[in-house]
Write an enzyme that holds these catalytic residues in place. Structure first.
Site, short mmCIF file in Angstrom:
data_model
loop_
_atom_site.label_atom_id
_atom_site.label_comp_id
_atom_site.label_asym_id
_atom_site.label_seq_id
_atom_site.Cartn_x
_atom_site.Cartn_y
_atom_site.Cartn_z
N ASP A 116 1.32 -54.60 29.41
CA ASP A 116 1.63 -53.38 30.17
C ASP A 116 0.41 -52.45 30.30
O ASP A 116 0.37 -51.62 31.20
CB ASP A 116 2.76 -52.59 29.49
CG ASP A 116 4.14 -53.11 29.90
OD1 ASP A 116 4.21 -54.16 30.56
OD2 ASP A 116 5.14 -52.46 29.55
N TYR A 147 24.39 -59.32 29.19
CA TYR A 147 24.23 -60.59 28.46
C TYR A 147 24.42 -60.41 26.97
O TYR A 147 24.38 -59.30 26.44
CB TYR A 147 22.91 -61.28 28.81
CG TYR A 147 21.61 -60.54 28.61
CD1 TYR A 147 20.96 -60.52 27.39
CD2 TYR A 147 20.99 -59.90 29.68
CE1 TYR A 147 19.74 -59.89 27.23
CE2 TYR A 147 19.76 -59.27 29.53
CZ TYR A 147 19.14 -59.27 28.31
OH TYR A 147 17.92 -58.64 28.16
N ARG A 159 15.65 -57.29 21.22
CA ARG A 159 14.20 -57.10 21.21
C ARG A 159 13.69 -56.87 19.78
O ARG A 159 12.63 -57.36 19.41
CB ARG A 159 13.85 -55.89 22.09
CG ARG A 159 12.39 -55.76 22.41
CD ARG A 159 12.16 -54.45 23.18
NE ARG A 159 10.82 -54.36 23.70
CZ ARG A 159 9.76 -54.01 22.98
NH1 ARG A 159 9.89 -53.75 21.70
NH2 ARG A 159 8.57 -53.94 23.55
#
Ligand SMILES: Cc1cc2nc3c(=O)[nH]c(=O)nc-3n(C[C@H](O)[C@H](O)[C@H](O)COP(=O)(O)OP(=O)(O)OC[C@H]3O[C@@H](n4cnc5c(N)ncnc54)[C@H](O)[C@@H]3O)c2cc1C
Length: 394
Positions: A294, A215, A110
């Site tokens: 969000d 992952y 991220r």
């Protein structure tokens, strides 16, 4: 709009949605400033899935090739039974998914994604250490008030300030997001710590009430990430994340198959994240202020679509502002909501069910969405034209 040729737009929040909105607005030649409360862009220790519905937007921003050099294009996504490891579903990804949807699927750190996205925004238009505390709207526009005492007036304001949005609170009143009764563990560690384990690129192990997804984060496949979903009745940390305990984590996944045990054994630090939701919001904008991501529709992360939805919102918002012209912000914001609310609500709902890609699933409705070319729904315009036709027919 203040007889200026270019409207001044403020984006509150330099997260993934806010930066995407700023990059797209600058491409459209809007004058935009991003205000971020943090003193520097944080490198949160987390991975993120970027599916084709969003990588096509990243291509339009001009960062897809940079991402390709950093991220993984997973060869497949595999769902497995927690105890036997039996495969319950496999989605071929890699070149196949790119050929099918016209855009790639990436998994990436991220922090790497955030910094690549930040590089697409003019550096002099990002103001750090600026925490919005209140807003005042009058005939001059919208005045933003920051915690350091600074004030600045803008024509339009976009609240991209995340799950605990101050903008949302100003528009709709205080209401804490709802803790879902689930938390997520997140950890990143060198892939060679899980020695001798032949791992697929992206695997989710499911038990009846918990799961773990594992992952790679780098094209070199040398960094591994996992994120879990685990029931946990209470969250009393007062913050959205906290340090976790490895021994408690191993206990939580004790009945998962040996490959999962090996992964957990390789991990030395873990963080825990509260998972929050809100019901779909009754309004996405008021006056000159709109929201995205969000701030509008936080969701459980079980489809890996929260940031993807924030970025889709950003792209649709800019499309609507271009469609109507920023002077007609009322029309632009209403068009934006109309063209986002059904999709964001459907994805919020599906995320909350936590069944995405568990068994045979057709992901076309999520991955095939093209925010730039999907026909715009404009009920207000349709209603006016219906009325004109009816009046004309009398
Ligand atoms: C465990 C977990 C796993 C996830 N995995 C995925 C995934 O794989 N794929 C995916 O798409 N999504 C994923 N998500 C969801 C994703 O992280 C969020 O949906 C996404 O970050 C929302 O983007 P945003 O821009 O709306 O908000 P954020 O990214 O939260 O950004 C909000 C920004 O606003 C700033 N801010 C807040 N208040 C103020 C203020 N008053 N003034 C100024 N600045 C302010 C914050 O500091 C922050 O930088 C996951 C989430 C969790 C919890």
């Amino acid at each position: 709009m203040n007889s200026r040729s270019k409207p001044r737009i403020a984006v509150v929040g330099g997260g993934l949605g806010g930066l995407a909105a700023a990059a797209l607005m600058q491409q459209a030649e809007f004058e935009v400033t991003v205000f971020e409360q943090a003193p520097a862009l944080a490198r949160i220790g987390a991975g993120i899935n970027l599916s084709p519905n969003v990588t096509r937007i990243l291509r339009a921003i001009g960062i897809d090739e940079k991402l390709r050099g950093t991220a993984v294009q997973p060869r497949s996504f595999i769902s497995r039974m927690f105890d036997t490891g039996e495969e319950t579903f496999r989605l071929e990804m890699g070149d196949a998914i790119e050929a099918k949807y016209g855009a790639p699927y990436f998994t990436v750190h991220r922090g790497d994604f955030h910094s690549i996205l930040a590089d697409a925004v003019r550096p002099d238009s990002i103001a750090m250490s600026k925490r919005l505390v209140s807003i005042q709207e009058d005939e001059r526009g919208v005045e933003l008030h920051f915690s350091d005492g600074a004030r600045q007036v803008f024509d339009l304001v976009i609240g991209a300030d995340g799950v605990n949005s101050t903008v949302r609170e100003i528009l709709l009143g205080p209401e804490a997001p709802r803790y879902t009764g689930y938390l997520a563990h997140r950890a990143i560690f060198p892939a060679n710590a899980a020695q001798g384990l032949a791992l697929d690129d992206c695997t989710k192990w499911w038990s009846p009430d918990r799961h773990i997804i594992v992952y790679f984060l780098t094209g070199a496949r040398d960094e591994l990430y996992f994120v879990t979903g685990v029931p946990s009745e209470n969250w009393d940390a007062g913050a959205s994340s906290r340090e976790g305990s490895i021994s408690a984590l191993r206990e939580t996944f004790a009945d998962f198959e040996p490959r999962v045990q090996k992964i957990l054994d390789a991990c030395t630090d873990v963080s825990e994240w509260a998972l929050y939701e809100r019901n779909p919001l009754p309004l996405w904008s008021r006056g000159r202020v709109a929201m995205l991501g969000d701030a509008c529709h936080p969701m459980k992360p079980h489809m890996g679509q929260g940031a993807c939805m924030a970025i889709e919102d950003a792209a649709m918002l800019v499309r609507c502002l271009k469609e109507t012209g920023a002077d007609e912000y009322d029309a632009a914001f209403s068009l934006y909501r109309e063209n986002r609310i059904d999709r964001a609500t459907a994805i919020q709902h599906e995320s909350s069910l936590n069944r995405w890609l568990r068994h045979d699933t057709n992901p076309d409705w999520v991955f095939g969405y093209d925010v730039f070319n999907v026909p715009l729904v404009d009920r207000a315009r349709e209603a006016t034209s219906d009325l004109t036709k009816r009046v004309g027919a009398v």
